[in-house]
Each structure stands twice: as structure tokens, then as C-alpha cells.
Design a protein around this motif. Sequence first.
Motif: not given
Length: 1192
Positions: A209-214, A233-237
Amino acid sequence: MQLKIMPKKKRLSAGRAPLMLFLCQMISALEVPLDPKLLEDLVQPPTITQQSPKDYIIDPRENIVIQCEAKGKPPPSFSWTRNGTHFDIDKDPLVTMKPGSGTLIINIMSEGKAETYEGVYQCTARNERGAAISNNIVIRPSRSPLWTKEKLEPITLRNGQSLVLPCRPPIGLPPPIIFWMDNSFQRLPQSERVSQGLNGDLYFSNVLPEDTREDYICYARFNHTQTIQQKQPISVKVISVDELNDTIAANLSDTEFYGAKSHRQRPPAFLTPDGNTSRKEELRGNVLSLECIAEGLPTPIIYWIKEDGTLPINRTFYRNFKKTLQIVQVTEADSGNYQCIAKNALGAIHHTISVTVKAAPYWIIAPQNLVLSPEEDGALICRASGNPKPRISWLSNGVPIEIAPDDPSRKIDGDTIIFSKVQERSSAVYQCNASNEYGYLLANAFVNVLAEPPRILTSANTLYQVIANRPALLDCAFFGSPLPTIEWFKDAKGSALREDIYVLHENGTLEIPVAQKDSTGTYTCVARNKLGMAKNDVHLEIKDPTRIIKQPEYAVVQRGSTVSFECKVKHDHTLIPTVTWLKDHGELPSDGRFTVDKDHLVVADVSDDDGGTYTCVANTTLDNVSASAVLSVVDVPNPPFDLEMTDQLDRSVQLSWTPGDDNNSPITKFIIEYEDAMHEPGLWHHQTEVPGTQTTAQLKLSPYVNYSFRVMAENNLGRSLPSEASEQYLTKAAEPDKNPTAVEGLGSEPDNLVITWKPLNGFESNGPGLQYKVSWRQKDGDDEWTSVVVANVSKYIVSGTPTFVPYLIKVQALNDAGFAPEPAVVMGHSGEDLPMVAPGNVRVNVVNSTLAEVHWDPVPLKSIRGHLQGYRIYYWKAQSSLTRNRRHLEKKILTFQGSKTHGMLPGLEPFSHYSLNVRVVNGKGEGPASADKVFNTPEGVPSAPSSLKIVNPTLDSLTLEWEPPSHPNGILTEYTLKYQPINSTHELGPLVDLKIPANKTRWTLKNLNFSTRYKFYFYAQTAAGSGSQITEEAITTVDEGKLAMASRQVDIATQGWFIGLMCAVALLILILLIVCFIRRNKGGKYPVKEKEDAHADPEIQPMKEDDGTFGEYSDAEDHKPLKKGSRTPSDRTVKKEDSDDSLVDYGEGVNGQFNEDGSFIGQYSGKKEKEPAEGNESSEAPSPVNAMNSFV
């Protein structure tokens, strides 16, 4: 550059093997020294000295500079080709050539584009001896293109899934450096789970979960143009299980629920490379990089092995959390199969990478320049290797050798060109090209045919100075073609120097392996070839070596003190040494505390930073020596710190600490102190000591104490400051461990008992409410113990006790927690009273006139009523037996300790009436006195008469007056007077003994000699014997008639007619005196020096009691008695050798004088208080005139 002395060449036969050709080439090689004067005269083909790299990537924003530098004689000219055709720089205004150089400068900053000048360039440097060419220089401008615009969709995935974020940077020249950052330009953290691949992509083995960022952003940095390009930028959720359940629970049945599945662990799988095998090709000398990145849950770990081999130890490195294997300086031996293994708890997979190492051409033997003389032979060898094997091709002056002008002296044999009987026209520059599909090598090597007589390049009369016992190298740089032979001569001697003593180097240098003083001299170098001869003289001087005769010594000093290092240097007197001091091989600190004089380095106020190695370096122009010493700075230790208490119990605690710096002196022990903040705040007490290797201590504690501890460290230099105090620790209360000490029972009054003790201190009380239980009972009775509890005091008084009765006593401590152990019983006594009975049966025994012995009977013990201290005698002198004058004198007291029943009374006065009594003494005081006992002392010898004076001297009489003894000690019976004359040589005459009645105080002696000194001895007598004597001296007066006659004779002697006679007589008397003086030194009359030495002991012997004789004579001034043990001869005179007098006794150093011959001239004198008239008399003839008068 220097020449090599080579053996004589031999001609090659036609059938020699290529190896022999190679050896011939090596033997025939001749280097041209880069001597400016030589180069001015010698022709030389061109040599490329500097050129741009083969693959030359330029910055399109700056001018293009293509380098080409060369040397040669005459200086070469330059030309260029571009893409294989001639490049006419004169037709392009943007292109210029650097003057005196072949370097091109293309000015594209003002106008033009870099792309216009892309291509392959080659430079040619040419002169009359040949042409050299550069590498093919490929010019390409650097490129840093932008990322292609693309729309990136957000990525949503479940917790635990794998993920690859592609970078795909634009293709640039050179390739960019890739890294991932966020919007804040902070690098994204990487780990075994998240890492960047060699292709720039970002790999997640599993997401959290802490890998979530935009803002996952890939950056490409183009170093050549110093630009950075950024990807969108690449967004990952990452969706957790709980979030996923909330959104899909309503749409899924129980069997389709996804919550547990998303967290399911799985074995590894490779994200890159694909499949089970792959291939990798790398060039020799490059870095081989192999990569394996795997996904899985838990995160896999990567391992590497090489099949059928081991990884090179010193060249293998792991990068990117072991996901990348790198081997540097890769070689063909590194080819093979490499296997990466990905493993986690659920399994393992592997991937095999087949590695092939290819090689661009590399030199085995590169061709070298040849300098040959006409008719000589030589060879150029060009040997290279590579994978695949490179092809060798030759060029001559930049033209393929197949189409170059023919030269009959050369023959091509593959990688070798063989030259035979060359001529000057054979000079040329040859190029060797070794190439394969991965690259090429190009080398220029010239053949320069020269005919030159020998030249010696070393300066004439060069002076060489060498330290004795070291090698001496005398240079003889030379050149010639053919290669000259070299010989050395010393001091113009005819024969050349032999190689069994000297070493002749190929470059012409003469080496003397061990130069001695006799090696000094002039050496001549002679160079010869078939074209001529040259010679040169050099000079050699041998110097004494520089030595350090007093080296600095190891020093250990305390911080703040001063240290001195000594360094004495001995050197050759013609050399001037410089002495430099270093610290730890560097310069001394620029600090005023460091003082350097001729032989010493002094460091004042030494600090910790001053510790290290100090080196004394003595330099001359020829040699240098050094000596070092270590300075250790020591001091008392720093205080310990970090005190901590553990294992806290009622009666113990463990204390630990961290030692401070020992300041280079090992800690020998730790001292632990404690403070009792409850009872004695601010006062520290010693607790214990532990060895210096121990940092913990188990401490014994007392109850009811508020402890704080501190620790001090100690080494050989002293004790540290105390550490900071530990935290406080209050122990629980308990009953006392001990009872009061020093318990005593003594009465202060006859009817009481005072019980005293030393109270416990607060530390010993063990708790609050400290009190004492005091108990007592009579020792000899049957009474029970009587007890009372008192407060914290030190005394208790028991009243109404019988007088001086023994009691048993005990004192017990108690507090609120209980009683101390049963106390010990001590014995005391109630109060004392004065004794009731006096000693009886007192007896006195008179021992002599000054001593008596007293006896008495002891008193009964019960009557003493206390502790017996002893007996005391009071005695006093009641009256004198002489005067019967009764008057009470002061009493004297003597105390005899303990139970003694007798004692001695010393110091009594003779012939006296005494009384005494005796009393018993206890602790309270004295008892009643016994009845007075009276006793008398017998007579004793009297003291010396109080005074003795001589009055009214005449020509033949003296009157004596005296006062009786102050202590007659009996009834005087008579006085004794003894006297004797003293002559001019200090000898004593006959002794006269005279008895005088006791009632006399004046006496006149008649019929004495005039002008004569007498000595008198006077003492009194009682029935007990003779007393001490008193002495005196006196002189009778001078005869006036003789004195007047002497005066008249002196007057006659002043007349002129009598002067001659007087001189003769005086001379005769002087001779007689000298003879007498010599006889005295030989044992006749003793000399003045001996008399003066004897004056240090002026005492004389007293009269013997048995025969009344006297000893040696002494001055009467100090009235000292005569020494015992010496007797006078029968004629009543004292021999001169027995006398202890000196001239000072008589002359007193005032009126005395010496004649020219050293004889004494002076008068005897008596006591100092006598009148001058009495002191001017003399019984000697003190001068020649007086001696003459006596003669007449």
C-alpha cells in the motif's frame, strides 16, 4: 632520451627464422635522443604526437576542434581527408588550421551546423623523409531528444502483485543515464523488493500500500550536453484487501470473495530476462553486466554461479541488491554459462545466460621506430590479436604498400617487414593496420637511415658528487650512426676501465658500484664508430655521508608538560645540511609551542594532539638521513560516565559505568564512592575499588540509606575527576546490625555509675527511631539486670550506687524495625572516694650524699576505695647541717606508679637535713600522709671557689684574693694552691704545692722571679675530699734598672760609628735563630704552626688524686680543668712536645708580631681583663737588638 650500447651486429643469413628477424630488429634499433642541439641537425620522419579519439562525439553548441599534432625534421606539413577524399580547408571559411599544427578548428558558433561536418576525418603529416597518418576520426554531434508525448493511464492493482513501470527513454548520443524521482526531485527508495533495471524500467517484485503515489517520474540525463529530460508522471494505486472487500462484497458470492486470495504467497518468477536461457556478448576489456529480476511473495533473493567454473574474485561485483552481476576487465576466459537463481520460501527458479567474449584488435607487438645506418639491416614487426583474429595490412607513407613505390631493401613477410642493406632513400613512415569486425588498430613507425659520426651529448667537465660507499653513475649520453662503441678511462690512463670492477651500461653510463675516496678523479668517455670518434671528460668527487649521531628518543610525557627531542648531525664539511622536523610525515603544526633550534625540537604545553611520530630529516644536496621517535602524551584518565544501577536489592546493587579515555596510560583501578543524602549530604565516602579491566561492581548496601554513587579512574599518573553522580537509591529500613562501641562504666561521684558509649551514626542506624537499651547489675551480687531505654544519646548516669563496686554493663541499639544483636558485656566501677589509710613503716636508707632509698608498707586494698594509681613521696630540705638554720623549703614530689613499695630520691644536697612522708593515690586523689620521716645526708666535696683574683703584682710577689665555694657541701678543712712558671718557650716550670687555712680569703706569694708568667691552680677541701679547681695566670713586673740600660744601649746603637758592628752582630743572631728554628722543626722546640693547631683543644689535665701532679699547661682564661691521664716528669716540668698551647693563648693576636726570619716577637699576657702594663712584659729576646743587649 639516451642511447643503448649494443653489441656488434651480425649479418642475418637468408634462412633465419622470423624469431631471429625479431631479435635482429631489437638489436639494430637506434633511438634518437631528444637533445635540442642534436635535433637541430638530424633529419627525422614525422611522428604523430597527439590526435582526437576515433569516436569523437562533439557538443553541437561549441566549435569543433579536431586535433592532429606531429613532430619531425624538417617540421612536417599537414593535410586532411574527409570521408576518404581530400578535404580542402581553404574553400571552407568556417575551417581553419592551427599555425605550426595540423589541428582543425571549425567555427560553428557563429554560423553553420554541427551536422554539416559529420563524417570520417584523417590527418596526414609529411616531410621529405615520409608521411605519418592519424586514425580515422569519426565526428558525430551529441543528441538529447525529448520524450515522445504519450498519455499514461493510472495503474491500479492489488496488494502483493508484481509491477513493471517502463521508462523507454529517447535514443540519444551518447546514451543517457536513467534514474527515478518524484516531483520534489527526491530519488525513489530502492530495495530488494523495488529496483531499477539496466534498461531503466522500475521493477516491483510485489507492491505494498505504501507504493501508492502519483509521481513516479523517469529522468534521462545526457551528460555531454548537460541536459535532463523528464517522462510524464505515472500514477500507481495499490488497493488493500479491506478496501477491495468493501467495493466488491455486494457483487460476489461467498465462493468468489477475493479477500484472502490477494494476500496469497507465490513462488518466484523472472520479470527479466524472459525464458530459461538467454545470450550475452561482450568485448574484451569492457564491463560484463548480467541482470536477473524476479517477482514473488515473499520477495525473492537472487544468487549467481558460473557453470563449470568460479567467478573471478577480484573482478566480480554485485550491484542492485545482487540482481546485477558485474565482471570488470572481462577476458576471453570469462566466456561461459552463468546461472542466476531466484529463491523464496515457496520455491526457486533459475535462468542461464550464455556469455561470449569477443575482442577488438589489441597489440601483441606494436611496430617501433628504426634508426639505421647505411648498409645495416632491420625489421618492423606488427603483431596483434583479437576475436576474431585481425587482418594485418601495411602502408608506406599513408599509401597501401602494394601500390607504394618499390624499395629493393625491404621485404614483407606477413606481420613483418624485413630491411636489408638500407640506403638513405629507404627512409619512410610505415603504417600497420590490424582490423576485425569490432574495430581496428593503426600504428606509425618510421625507418630513418642516417650516417652520423659519434656525438657525446653529456656536458663537458660535468662534476659529479657522490656519497662514499654508494654507487656512482657517470653519464655519457651519445649518438651516432652506426651505433658507436663506448670506452671509459680514468685520469688519462692508457687502458680502458674493466667490467670486472666497473659496470658499463648500454646507454653509455659508467657505474662504480661502491664509490670510495680513491674513486675521486677525472673520467673520460670515448665514443667510436666507422665515421669518427668523440670524447668527453667528467669529474667525480666522493663526500662523507651525512649521519645522525644523536637520534631523538621515545618520550612519554604528561599533558601540559614540555618535551625535547635531540637530533645531532655529522656531515661532510663541504656540504651544508638543512635539518627539518616532521610530525606524522607532515609539516609541524604552525604553533608557537613548537620551537626548533640547531639540535633540538622543543614542544611546550603538550596536548593530546601532539602525540605521534616526530622525524628529524637531515638533507644535503647529495643525501638525506632521518630518524624518528614516538611521542606518547599521557595524563590522568578522563572521568567515567553513563553510571547505571541494576539488580537493585535491599542489601546490594550492581553498578556499571563506561570508562573515559585512559589518555595513553592504562587504567589500573576504579574507585567507587557513595553519598548518604539522608544522613550526610555532600559528604562522599569510600565504598570499594575494582581492577581497571572491570566496568561493573556488586556493591553491598546498608538499610535506610539514600545512596548516590560516583566512580573515579586511576592510572600510573594519578586519579581522574569524579564521574557525575548516579541516580539516588533509598534502601529499606531494618533493625541495627551492630551495637554501640567503647562502652565504659565509671563513676563521677562516690555514689553513682556513669555509663558512656560511642553512638551509632546515621548510616549505621539502619532505620528511623534509633534508641539504646542500657542494662547494668553488680558483678558480685545476685541482682537481676536493670534496664532502661534512652534516646539517641551517649551517656546514662545510675545514681545511689555503693562506692567503688564492680558492675556488669551492656548497651543495645534498637530502632523502629527492631533490636540489634545481643550486645557484649563489659565491666565498670561505680564512683571512687579518697583513700582512708596512710602507708606505714616508712624507712629511709641514705645511699650517699645526694641519693636516698625509701621503703614503706602497702595499704589494704579495701581502704583505697578506688583504682590504685600509685604512691606519692613528699620531701623537703628542713635545715643545713652546717648552719642549723631552720627554715621551711619548697616541697618536692615524686610519684611511683602501681603497687611499688620503695623508691629512690635523687638530687639531694649533701650535708643537709631532710623530711618526708608517703601517701597512697587513687583515681579520686591522695589519701592521708604518713608520719614525717627525718634523715640527714653526709658531707660531699665542695664546689670550686667562687672567684680567684691576682692583685698588687711586684718584681717578686703576687697577692691572691678569693671567695669561698658557693656550695661547700660540708665543713671546709683547708685550701690548696699550686702554681708553676711558664718560660719563653711555653714550657711549664716546677710545680709548687701550698696549703692555706680554710678561714683565709687572701694570700701573698713572695720571692718570685721578676717579669715571669705564673699559672695558679686553686681548690677547697672538706673531709669528703677535694673540690673542683679554679685556675688563673699572672706576671710579675719588670726590673726598671735593666730597662733603662737597654734604653741607653739603644741610643748608642743609633750612632754612625756603631752601625756596622750592629749589622754584623744582628746577622750572626739571625743565623743562630734560623738554626734554632730548623732544630725545633726536627724535634727540638715545637713550631708555631703546631702550637696554633693545638689551640683547638685548650683543656689541660687536672691534678691526679693519688699523687697531686698536674698535666699539660693550658690557658687559664676559660678556667677549664686539666685533662686526666698525663703525668709530669720528675723535675716538675712539662715537656714541650706535650704542650697543647698556641701563640694565641698568650699573644691574643694583637701585640704579637713576627721577625723577618719568621720567629715570633711578642709579649705574654694573662687574662684579657689585665692592664696593658702587665701585658707588655716579656721573658724572650724578641729582636736582634734586645738579643745583643743581653749579650752585652
